[in-house]
Design an enzyme around this catalytic site. Structure first.
Site, PDB file in Angstrom:
ATOM      1  N   ASP A  20       0.831  -1.198   0.000  1.00 53.59           N
ATOM      2  CA  ASP A  20       0.000   0.000   0.000  1.00 53.59           C
ATOM      3  C   ASP A  20       0.871   1.256   0.000  1.00 53.59           C
ATOM      4  O   ASP A  20       2.009   1.237   0.480  1.00 53.59           O
ATOM      5  CB  ASP A  20      -0.896  -0.030   1.254  1.00 53.59           C
ATOM      6  CG  ASP A  20      -2.059   0.952   1.156  1.00 53.59           C
ATOM      7  OD1 ASP A  20      -2.340   1.438   0.042  1.00 53.59           O
ATOM      8  OD2 ASP A  20      -2.674   1.234   2.191  1.00 53.59           O
ATOM      9  N   GLY A  21       0.311   2.328  -0.536  1.00 48.65           N
ATOM     10  CA  GLY A  21       0.977   3.630  -0.453  1.00 48.65           C
ATOM     11  C   GLY A  21       1.559   4.136  -1.761  1.00 48.65           C
ATOM     12  O   GLY A  21       2.200   5.195  -1.785  1.00 48.65           O
ATOM     13  N   ASN A  22       1.301   3.427  -2.856  1.00 48.41           N
ATOM     14  CA  ASN A  22       1.836   3.880  -4.152  1.00 48.41           C
ATOM     15  C   ASN A  22       1.310   5.268  -4.529  1.00 48.41           C
ATOM     16  O   ASN A  22       2.071   6.135  -4.970  1.00 48.41           O
ATOM     17  CB  ASN A  22       1.418   2.920  -5.276  1.00 48.41           C
ATOM     18  CG  ASN A  22       2.071   1.567  -5.162  1.00 48.41           C
ATOM     19  OD1 ASN A  22       2.993   1.382  -4.388  1.00 48.41           O
ATOM     20  ND2 ASN A  22       1.587   0.614  -5.940  1.00 48.41           N
ATOM     21  N   GLY A  23      -0.013   5.439  -4.351  1.00 48.75           N
ATOM     22  CA  GLY A  23      -0.641   6.700  -4.747  1.00 48.75           C
ATOM     23  C   GLY A  23      -0.106   7.860  -3.937  1.00 48.75           C
ATOM     24  O   GLY A  23       0.274   8.911  -4.482  1.00 48.75           O
ATOM     25  N   ARG A  33      -0.742   9.487  -9.749  1.00 49.26           N
ATOM     26  CA  ARG A  33      -0.798   8.244  -8.978  1.00 49.26           C
ATOM     27  C   ARG A  33      -0.128   7.068  -9.694  1.00 49.26           C
ATOM     28  O   ARG A  33       0.537   6.243  -9.083  1.00 49.26           O
ATOM     29  CB  ARG A  33      -2.257   7.871  -8.691  1.00 49.26           C
ATOM     30  CG  ARG A  33      -2.956   8.758  -7.696  1.00 49.26           C
ATOM     31  CD  ARG A  33      -4.411   8.301  -7.518  1.00 49.26           C
ATOM     32  NE  ARG A  33      -4.496   6.903  -7.160  1.00 49.26           N
ATOM     33  CZ  ARG A  33      -4.311   6.432  -5.923  1.00 49.26           C
ATOM     34  NH1 ARG A  33      -4.057   7.274  -4.938  1.00 49.26           N
ATOM     35  NH2 ARG A  33      -4.392   5.151  -5.678  1.00 49.26           N
ATOM     36  N   HIS A  37       2.516   3.470  -8.951  1.00 47.99           N
ATOM     37  CA  HIS A  37       2.379   2.046  -9.287  1.00 47.99           C
ATOM     38  C   HIS A  37       3.609   1.569 -10.076  1.00 47.99           C
ATOM     39  O   HIS A  37       4.100   0.460  -9.883  1.00 47.99           O
ATOM     40  CB  HIS A  37       1.107   1.810 -10.095  1.00 47.99           C
ATOM     41  CG  HIS A  37      -0.143   2.110  -9.316  1.00 47.99           C
ATOM     42  ND1 HIS A  37      -0.327   1.703  -8.016  1.00 47.99           N
ATOM     43  CD2 HIS A  37      -1.278   2.794  -9.654  1.00 47.99           C
ATOM     44  CE1 HIS A  37      -1.519   2.099  -7.581  1.00 47.99           C
ATOM     45  NE2 HIS A  37      -2.099   2.781  -8.553  1.00 47.99           N
ATOM     46  N   LEU A 131      11.713 -20.233  -4.852  1.00 44.15           N
ATOM     47  CA  LEU A 131      10.728 -19.333  -4.239  1.00 44.15           C
ATOM     48  C   LEU A 131       9.395 -19.588  -4.924  1.00 44.15           C
ATOM     49  O   LEU A 131       9.347 -19.773  -6.135  1.00 44.15           O
ATOM     50  CB  LEU A 131      11.123 -17.859  -4.470  1.00 44.15           C
ATOM     51  CG  LEU A 131      10.095 -16.809  -4.031  1.00 44.15           C
ATOM     52  CD1 LEU A 131      10.019 -16.730  -2.500  1.00 44.15           C
ATOM     53  CD2 LEU A 131      10.446 -15.422  -4.581  1.00 44.15           C
ATOM     54  N   ARG A 185       2.110  -4.986   6.003  1.00 46.18           N
ATOM     55  CA  ARG A 185       1.350  -3.983   5.263  1.00 46.18           C
ATOM     56  C   ARG A 185       2.127  -2.682   5.273  1.00 46.18           C
ATOM     57  O   ARG A 185       2.463  -2.154   6.344  1.00 46.18           O
ATOM     58  CB  ARG A 185      -0.040  -3.753   5.859  1.00 46.18           C
ATOM     59  CG  ARG A 185      -0.810  -2.722   5.028  1.00 46.18           C
ATOM     60  CD  ARG A 185      -2.229  -2.501   5.465  1.00 46.18           C
ATOM     61  NE  ARG A 185      -2.890  -1.622   4.487  1.00 46.18           N
ATOM     62  CZ  ARG A 185      -4.120  -1.751   4.040  1.00 46.18           C
ATOM     63  NH1 ARG A 185      -4.871  -2.734   4.484  1.00 46.18           N
ATOM     64  NH2 ARG A 185      -4.625  -0.913   3.158  1.00 46.18           N
ATOM     65  N   ARG A 191      -4.974  -2.489   8.655  1.00 47.89           N
ATOM     66  CA  ARG A 191      -6.133  -3.354   8.397  1.00 47.89           C
ATOM     67  C   ARG A 191      -5.751  -4.426   7.381  1.00 47.89           C
ATOM     68  O   ARG A 191      -4.716  -4.315   6.714  1.00 47.89           O
ATOM     69  CB  ARG A 191      -7.338  -2.543   7.924  1.00 47.89           C
ATOM     70  CG  ARG A 191      -7.042  -1.591   6.790  1.00 47.89           C
ATOM     71  CD  ARG A 191      -8.299  -0.824   6.355  1.00 47.89           C
ATOM     72  NE  ARG A 191      -7.952   0.145   5.326  1.00 47.89           N
ATOM     73  CZ  ARG A 191      -7.908   1.467   5.521  1.00 47.89           C
ATOM     74  NH1 ARG A 191      -8.211   1.997   6.686  1.00 47.89           N
ATOM     75  NH2 ARG A 191      -7.577   2.272   4.529  1.00 47.89           N
ATOM     76  N   SER A 193      -7.927  -5.601   4.855  1.00 43.17           N
ATOM     77  CA  SER A 193      -8.512  -5.302   3.539  1.00 43.17           C
ATOM     78  C   SER A 193      -8.821  -6.549   2.711  1.00 43.17           C
ATOM     79  O   SER A 193      -8.462  -6.617   1.532  1.00 43.17           O
ATOM     80  CB  SER A 193      -7.587  -4.358   2.752  1.00 43.17           C
ATOM     81  OG  SER A 193      -7.425  -3.157   3.440  1.00 43.17           O
ATOM     82  N   GLU A 204       1.758 -13.404  12.120  1.00 41.20           N
ATOM     83  CA  GLU A 204       2.255 -12.229  12.834  1.00 41.20           C
ATOM     84  C   GLU A 204       2.015 -11.034  11.919  1.00 41.20           C
ATOM     85  O   GLU A 204       2.249 -11.119  10.708  1.00 41.20           O
ATOM     86  CB  GLU A 204       3.761 -12.377  13.110  1.00 41.20           C
ATOM     87  CG  GLU A 204       4.095 -13.518  14.033  1.00 41.20           C
ATOM     88  CD  GLU A 204       3.545 -13.321  15.440  1.00 41.20           C
ATOM     89  OE1 GLU A 204       3.583 -12.171  15.932  1.00 41.20           O
ATOM     90  OE2 GLU A 204       3.061 -14.303  16.033  1.00 41.20           O
TER      91      GLU A 204
HETATM   92  C1  FPP Z   1      -2.139   0.120  -3.269  1.00 41.58           C
HETATM   93  O1  FPP Z   1      -1.619   1.427  -3.193  1.00 41.58           O
HETATM   94  C2  FPP Z   1      -1.548  -0.558  -4.408  1.00 41.58           C
HETATM   95  C3  FPP Z   1      -2.229  -1.119  -5.419  1.00 41.58           C
HETATM   96  C4  FPP Z   1      -3.702  -1.140  -5.512  1.00 41.58           C
HETATM   97  C5  FPP Z   1      -1.518  -1.718  -6.562  1.00 41.58           C
HETATM   98  C6  FPP Z   1      -0.332  -2.567  -6.224  1.00 41.58           C
HETATM   99  C7  FPP Z   1       0.480  -2.693  -7.437  1.00 41.58           C
HETATM  100  C8  FPP Z   1       1.825  -2.618  -7.496  1.00 41.58           C
HETATM  101  C9  FPP Z   1       2.690  -2.546  -6.324  1.00 41.58           C
HETATM  102  C10 FPP Z   1       2.521  -2.564  -8.789  1.00 41.58           C
HETATM  103  C11 FPP Z   1       2.741  -3.762  -9.603  1.00 41.58           C
HETATM  104  C12 FPP Z   1       2.603  -5.101  -9.014  1.00 41.58           C
HETATM  105  C13 FPP Z   1       3.083  -6.215  -9.608  1.00 41.58           C
HETATM  106  C14 FPP Z   1       2.826  -7.526  -8.983  1.00 41.58           C
HETATM  107  C15 FPP Z   1       3.876  -6.188 -10.830  1.00 41.58           C
HETATM  108  P1  FPP Z   1      -2.576   2.665  -3.374  1.00 41.58           P
HETATM  109  O2  FPP Z   1      -2.541   3.091  -4.790  1.00 41.58           O
HETATM  110  O3  FPP Z   1      -3.935   2.339  -2.844  1.00 41.58           O
HETATM  111  O4  FPP Z   1      -1.880   3.723  -2.474  1.00 41.58           O
HETATM  112  P2  FPP Z   1      -2.575   4.907  -1.675  1.00 41.58           P
HETATM  113  O5  FPP Z   1      -3.239   4.268  -0.478  1.00 41.58           O
HETATM  114  O6  FPP Z   1      -1.420   5.749  -1.291  1.00 41.58           O
HETATM  115  O7  FPP Z   1      -3.537   5.578  -2.588  1.00 41.58           O
END
Ligand code: FPP
Length: 243
Positions: A20-23, A33, A37, A131, A185, A191, A193, A204
């Site tokens: 989480d946290g890409n955006g 955003r 990703h 793996l 997470r 959470r 989710s 854990e």
């Molecule tokens: C949640 O962050 C992230 C996602 C919904 C997408 C996860 C995808 C990747 C990490 C990229 C590619 C993955 C693979 C397996 C190649 P968010 O966008 O909800 O972040 P925010 O809470 O900051 O908005």
């Protein structure tokens, strides 16, 4: 301390990650955003490469939840394309490095190109034993549990093992469902989710404020160090006190 009490599963250490946290990572840098990703996918590559060296046998990554379909169309399409390009560039590398790829989640809503890549990834890497990398796409733990329960209607209550098997049949993954040892997470929220709710019964939990694109190998090592310091009791009492 790496002992059998910490990792009771015969499959070895299973780490699952809610990435989480890409955006927010992107927004903080004044970027759109989807740039988050993109950076997140680069971090997936690094973490997958590092995982076996860190003693991880199974790594399950939450890439797209069934609720993520409700995001803006552009973002959904961007993510689907990102999964495709990840597979296009990684399938052969995974095969060479003994990384077995498999996917959990619904497949009937994925586009044909991604579906073909998923099939190819699973068949091409099926023998990998360095793996087991599981990627959750269009995944909902509650839907998986409901589907497994639906198969039981009118039958006697199953054992946990039997139910685990049913759960994984729904996920199109034939082996028994894998208990999670450590759930990480990123991004600061605390959470689950709808991720691996059955499999996390005794996991854990490790929550960190680090955004996924910044979650590097050092961050993974810190999470594992914390995990190895915990005492897992699985509802029992510590061995020393069991007199
Ligand atoms: C949640 O962050 C992230 C996602 C919904 C997408 C996860 C995808 C990747 C990490 C990229 C590619 C993955 C693979 C397996 C190649 P968010 O966008 O909800 O972040 P925010 O809470 O900051 O908005």
């Amino acid at each position: 301390m790496k002992n059998s009490q910490l990792i009771p599963s015969k499959n070895g250490l299973h780490v699952a990650i809610i990435m989480d946290g890409n955006g927010r990572w992107a927004t903080r840098q004044g970027k759109p955003r989807h740039a988050g990703h993109q950076a997140g996918a680069a971090q997936v590559r690094r973490i997958v490469e590092a995982a076996p060296k860190q003693g991880i046998s199974v790594l399950t990554l939450y890439a797209f939840s069934s609720d993520n379909w409700h995001r803006p169309k552009f973002e959904v399409n961007f993510l689907m394309n990102l999964f495709q390009s990840y597979l296009q560039s990684e399938i052969e590398k995974c095969a060479e490095k003994g990384v077995r790829l498999s996917f959990i989640g619904r497949r009937d809503r994925l586009n044909p190109v991604l579906l073909r890549l998923i099939d190819l990834a699973e068949s091409r890497t099926a023998w990998g034993n360095n793996l087991h990398l599981r990627i959750a796409i269009d995944y909902s733990a509650r839907d998986a549990i409901l589907a497994a329960a639906g198969k039981m209607v009118g039958q006697q209550s199953p054992t946990r093992e039997e139910f685990s098997k049913l759960l994984n049949e729904h996920l199109l993954n034939t082996e028994a469902s894998l208990e999670v040892d450590l759930l990480i997470r990123t991004g600061g929220e605390k959470r689950l989710s709808d991720f691996l709710l059955w499999e996390c019964a005794y996991a854990e939990l490790y929550f960190t404020g680090t955004m996924w694109p910044d979650f590097d190998i050092g961050s993974l090592k810190r999470a594992l160090q914390k995990f190895y310091r915990r005492q897992r009791r699985f509802g029992r009492v510590p061995l020393a006190e069991a007199i």
